[in-house]
Design a protein around this motif. Structure first.
Motif, short mmCIF file in Angstrom:
data_model
loop_
_atom_site.label_atom_id
_atom_site.label_comp_id
_atom_site.label_asym_id
_atom_site.label_seq_id
_atom_site.Cartn_x
_atom_site.Cartn_y
_atom_site.Cartn_z
N GLN A 62 87.12 27.27 116.39
CA GLN A 62 88.24 26.43 115.97
C GLN A 62 87.76 25.00 115.76
OE1 GLN A 62 92.32 26.80 117.65
NE2 GLN A 62 91.95 24.73 118.38
N LEU A 63 88.07 24.45 114.60
CA LEU A 63 87.76 23.06 114.29
C LEU A 63 89.06 22.27 114.26
CD1 LEU A 63 85.25 23.59 111.32
CD2 LEU A 63 84.74 23.50 113.76
N ASN A 64 89.09 21.16 114.97
CA ASN A 64 90.27 20.30 115.02
C ASN A 64 90.01 19.06 114.18
OD1 ASN A 64 92.10 21.68 117.07
ND2 ASN A 64 90.15 21.63 118.16
N VAL A 65 90.72 18.97 113.06
CA VAL A 65 90.44 17.97 112.04
C VAL A 65 91.47 16.83 112.08
CG1 VAL A 65 90.35 17.60 109.55
CG2 VAL A 65 89.30 19.64 110.55
N PHE A 92 85.31 19.37 102.25
CA PHE A 92 85.57 20.69 102.84
C PHE A 92 84.25 21.39 103.17
CE2 PHE A 92 88.82 24.41 102.37
CZ PHE A 92 88.68 24.67 103.73
N ALA A 93 83.26 21.24 102.26
CA ALA A 93 81.95 21.86 102.50
C ALA A 93 81.31 21.29 103.76
CB ALA A 93 81.05 21.63 101.30
N ASP A 94 81.46 19.97 103.99
CA ASP A 94 80.91 19.37 105.22
C ASP A 94 81.62 19.91 106.46
OD1 ASP A 94 78.88 17.86 104.19
OD2 ASP A 94 80.02 15.99 104.08
N ILE A 95 82.93 20.11 106.35
CA ILE A 95 83.67 20.69 107.47
C ILE A 95 83.14 22.08 107.79
CG2 ILE A 95 85.94 21.54 108.22
CD1 ILE A 95 87.19 19.31 106.47
N ILE A 96 82.91 22.88 106.76
CA ILE A 96 82.41 24.25 106.96
C ILE A 96 81.00 24.22 107.53
CG2 ILE A 96 81.78 26.39 105.77
CD1 ILE A 96 84.09 25.76 103.80
N ARG A 97 80.17 23.24 107.10
CA ARG A 97 78.82 23.12 107.66
C ARG A 97 78.89 22.90 109.17
NH1 ARG A 97 78.05 19.93 102.87
NH2 ARG A 97 76.69 21.03 101.40
N ILE A 98 79.83 22.06 109.59
CA ILE A 98 79.98 21.81 111.03
C ILE A 98 80.43 23.10 111.73
CG2 ILE A 98 81.37 20.57 112.75
CD1 ILE A 98 81.43 18.21 110.75
N GLY A 99 81.35 23.84 111.09
CA GLY A 99 81.82 25.09 111.69
C GLY A 99 80.72 26.11 111.86
N HIS A 118 86.35 35.67 106.88
CA HIS A 118 84.99 35.83 106.36
C HIS A 118 83.95 34.95 107.05
CE1 HIS A 118 86.22 38.42 103.01
NE2 HIS A 118 87.28 37.64 102.89
N HIS A 119 84.38 33.86 107.67
CA HIS A 119 83.41 32.95 108.30
C HIS A 119 83.69 32.70 109.78
CE1 HIS A 119 81.46 31.91 104.48
NE2 HIS A 119 82.68 31.89 103.95
N LYS A 120 84.74 33.31 110.31
CA LYS A 120 85.09 33.12 111.72
C LYS A 120 85.27 31.63 112.06
CE LYS A 120 84.79 37.52 112.55
NZ LYS A 120 86.00 38.32 112.75
N ILE A 121 85.88 30.90 111.14
CA ILE A 121 86.15 29.48 111.35
C ILE A 121 87.65 29.25 111.18
CG2 ILE A 121 85.78 27.13 110.50
CD1 ILE A 121 83.05 28.05 109.47
N ASN A 122 88.26 28.65 112.18
CA ASN A 122 89.69 28.34 112.12
C ASN A 122 89.84 26.82 112.04
OD1 ASN A 122 92.48 28.29 112.32
ND2 ASN A 122 92.50 28.58 114.53
#
Length: 817
Positions: free
Chosen positions: A467-470, A808-815, A496-500
């Protein structure tokens, strides 16, 4: 025969009591049932409070008594039994006796342990009477058997020890001849061998039920409460926590010892010794299976995680006894623990360094002062002779414990636990793991408990979904697109990426809104419009106070003050994703500081959109550097806005209108002078130079502006646009010069041998930049591995959608990190 125990919350209201009665009606259809009940929720504490007030000569004890009386009479009134008047009359008689007892305590100004037990016994006596009389009217053969006639103890008041020989005989003899379908037994209360009223201490009602269940050798002891069993974590702190279907006695005891309040371990010893399973059920949701506590191996190997649950104890004080004089000297531990035992101080947690230089242990914070005093007195000589230090006391701490029988058979469990705590900037003060390897415990700051529980729970119990809290500040054109993309892709990322990805805070220049559980994004614009006044400092303080795991601060502004807050976010282990170029193009000292803080506090600092909007320019450059390649030179067109302007400007248009169009379509900064002056491009090549490993400041970049002095000296944006109209001939001259040579105008950035330059160039046909269309950017990396044919990255370099996708890509990189 079945034994059921209902806790205080199950009897806390007439509505709940009706649910209890319904459960008992159903259970008595096929079995004889023993039902052990606690006092109504809150009554035991209220009785103790009334007693303390009376002892202290405070007449408020009368008000406390009246509240107790009102609670019981109101419940009966709401239950509407047919014999309401008779029940109310009997209750008033019992409550009258209670009042007399409190009056006596007030008169003699004393509340002994023996009187305390007599006072507390009223809670269970009252609740058991009410439920018995209401059930009787249902036509069920029911009787109430006073627990004081079954449980025989010594005279250790407030925590009496059971005399099992006489108790077991009393229980066996009574129930072997009992003919009723249902027997209500008040829990917690008992009598001594001298016929004195006693109580069984904490968990006393569970204890009563367990003793009866063990004597009667029932198949299962059912404990009914207000939750659907034991959970993988405290559901009040971890929303994703779920009930545990099956758990061993040992695991249940470990979880209960470290804070899970469903069960009090000592109270269920009788059924443990008899190997009788315990089922924890929810009175409010009786259809739920709850948790089965059993050592039967057929129920195991069903859980994917090696851990069964995680729990915590708050209000912990950590005490450390240390000093060189302890090494190799026997007896220190014995003296330490003896003095604590003499003060009846319970040790919850203990660990000792293999060097024997220190012993560290955790106790209840309320015992810390007396512990500090008696330990320093005991070791006075050693402290005065500097063999050891005075006892070190740290407060406001908590213990978290990861529990599971299968932990010992899995490698790396402790590593995973401590890794996820470290990534969330949760400092571990002490660690302990028992020899059974069933429990891994850590002492942390109490303020970090919620974050720690959620982070560890996510790692072990949530199918590796992260879980990412933005928190987003700058919800303008780009910000709006980012929120829409997050909302649109939420389910895809989970699947698909197990990122919430959860948006917990939003702000524009006027207002801001927050929700630690995640903002509903359906009507976020309307919600934001009604939010509190925007404040950069309050925004930061709120993000910090939420203390959520995997927090990410996203800056989509061009604001210097916002960029100056990055270091504060990073120091709190809050990741920073920046669209704002100001921080990364500020002084080399500040840029280096932010990079260092990112590494030190394990908080990603990503700024892909600083250079090419959604293009993976910085990511590609970092991968080249990480693989050992080195940059020789960089050639680039880095301004989508300037490329758009010069691709649309010709002899049939005017420069002012094309620039205005670029601003309207969101290709320029809010102030187009930043783009057209070349400052924006200079910042971008500076960032690429720094990411290539070179130290450089913005002042070192040669910037040859194509604007006139009139343009550059404009006082405002409106004034700037007016100067563009006035100087149209200048811009037409630039176009004509390039056109006559068959060239295209491109604003080019170059970096070579440690030097950087930006300026407008006439690009001939055949050059990679010549056919660059629309708002596209292009970067050519010449490296040791690509010395002649450069690595080329090309694509849209401006626009709200592509910039949002870069964020958004940077957020996914962190996830994925």
């Amino acid at each position: 025969m079945q034994v059921l125990k209902f806790g205080g919350t199950s009897l806390g209201s007439s509505k709940n009591i009706n649910k209890v009665i319904s459960i008992l009606e159903n259970q008595t259809k096929n079995n004889k049932v023993v039902c052990v009940v606690s006092a109504i929720a809150g009554v035991t504490d209220a009785l103790l409070k009334a007693g303390e007030l009376a002892k202290n000569k405070d007449t408020q004890y009368i008000k406390a008594f009246q509240d107790i009386q009102k609670k019981h009479l109101l419940i009966v009134e709401e239950l509407k039994p047919m014999h309401n008047k008779e029940i109310q009359s009997h209750l008033k008689d019992q409550l009258g006796d209670l009042k007399k007892l409190l009056d006596g305590i007030f008169l003699i100004n004393e509340l002994s342990p023996q009187t305390t037990d007599k006072l507390m016994s009223y809670g269970e006596l009252l609740s058991s009477y009410i439920i018995t009389e209401v059930i009787r009217e249902k036509g069920i053969a029911v009787t109430r058997k006073n627990g004081q006639e079954l449980i025989i103890t010594n005279s250790n008041f407030t925590k009496a020890e059971v005399k099992f020989d006489s108790t077991n005989k009393q229980i066996h003899d009574y129930f072997s001849t009992a003919g009723q379908d249902l027997t209500i037994v008040p829990g917690f209360i008992s009598k001594s061998e001298r016929n004195e009223i006693t109580t069984l201490g904490r968990g006393g009602s569970d204890y009563t039920a367990a003793i009866i269940a063990a004597v009667l050798q029932v198949d299962t002891l059912e404990i009914w409460t207000d939750v659907s069993g034991m959970f993988t974590a405290n559901p009040k702190l971890v929303k994703q926590a779920h009930p545990i279907s099956f758990i061993s006695y040992q695991e249940a005891m470990e979880l209960s010892h470290f804070g899970a309040k469903v069960l009090y371990p000592p109270s269920v010893q009788p059924v443990l010794f008899s190997n009788i399973p315990i089922r924890i059920k929810n009175t409010l949701l009786p259809e739920h299976e709850g948790t089965l506590i059993t050592n039967n191996p057929k129920y195991y190997n069903t859980e994917k995680s090696p851990a069964t649950g995680i729990t915590n104890i708050n209000n912990i004080a950590l005490l450390t006894l240390q000093g060189g004089g302890m090494v190799g000297v026997p007896g220190f531990s014995k003296r330490l623990f003896e003095v604590l035992a003499s003060q009846k101080i319970n040790i919850i947690f203990i660990t000792q360094a293999s060097s024997e230089h220190s012993i560290c242990f955790g106790i209840d914070e309320k015992d810390a002062s007396i512990a500090e005093q008696v330990i320093n007195e005991t070791f006075k000589y050693e402290i005065e002779t500097f063999k050891i230090d005075p006892i070190l006391v740290e407060k406001e701490l908590s213990i978290i414990a990861l529990v599971g029988d299968k932990i010992k058979n899995h490698q790396g469990v402790s590593g995973k636990m401590f890794s996820v705590l470290g990534k969330n900037n949760i400092n571990i003060r002490a660690i302990a793991q028992g020899a059974s390897e069933r429990n891994i415990s850590a002492v942390i700051a109490e303020k970090d408990v919620k974050k720690a529980l959620n982070a560890v729970h996510e790692r072990f119990f949530e199918s590796n979904t992260k879980q990412l809290n933005v928190f987003i500040t700058g919800v303008g054109n780009v910000g709006e697109r980012l929120v829409e993309q997050i909302n649109q892709q939420k389910n895809y990322l989970i699947k698909h990426h197990k990122i919430n990805v959860r948006v917990a805070g939003l702000s524009n220049s006027r207002t801001m809104i927050f929700n630690a559980e995640g903002l509903p994004l359906k009507n976020w614009k309307q919600d934001l419009a009604k939010g509190q006044n925007a404040s950069l400092s309050t925004f930061f303080d709120t993000v910090k106070s939420f203390n959520l795991r995997n927090s990410i601060f996203i800056d989509i502004t061009a604001n210097t003050e916002v960029s100056q807050l990055y270091e504060h976010y990073l120091k709190e282990s809050i990741a920073v994703v920046a669209c704002n170029k100001i921080a990364c193009s500020s002084s080399q000292k500040n840029y280096s500081l932010l990079k260092e803080l990112s590494l030190k506090y394990n908080a990603p600092f990503l700024f892909e959109t600083n250079v090419g909007a959604g293009l993976p320019i910085i990511d590609t450059l970092r991968n080249l550097m990480a693989s050992g390649d080195k940059i020789i030179s960089i050639q680039a067109v880095l301004s989508g806005s300037l490329n758009f302007v010069f691709n649309n400007f010709n002899e049939t248009t005017n420069f002012h209108d094309v620039v205005k169009q670029a601003q309207i379509e969101g290709y320029t900064e809010p102030d187009p002078r930043i783009d057209l002056s070349g400052v924006d491009v200079a910042r971008k090549i500076l960032i690429l130079a720094r990411e290539s490993g070179f130290e450089m400041n913005l002042e070192a970049i040669k910037n040859e502006s194509f604007l006139t002095k009139n343009n550059l000296n404009s006082d405002s944006i409106d004034d700037f646009y007016n100067t563009l109209i006035e100087d149209e001939a200048h811009f037409q001259k630039l176009y004509k010069s390039a056109n006559q040579k068959g060239c295209q105008l491109k604003y080019v950035a170059t970096f070579n041998k440690g030097k950087a330059h930006v300026g407008l160039q006439e690009i001939p046909q055949g050059h990679p930049f010549y056919n660059l269309e629309g708002k596209d950017n292009i970067v050519l990396f010449y490296t040791q591995r690509y010395p002649e044919q450069p690595m080329i990255i090309k694509g849209a370099g401006a626009g709200a959608d592509v910039t949002a996708s870069g964020l958004f890509a940077d957020i996914i990189r962190i996830g994925k990190n």
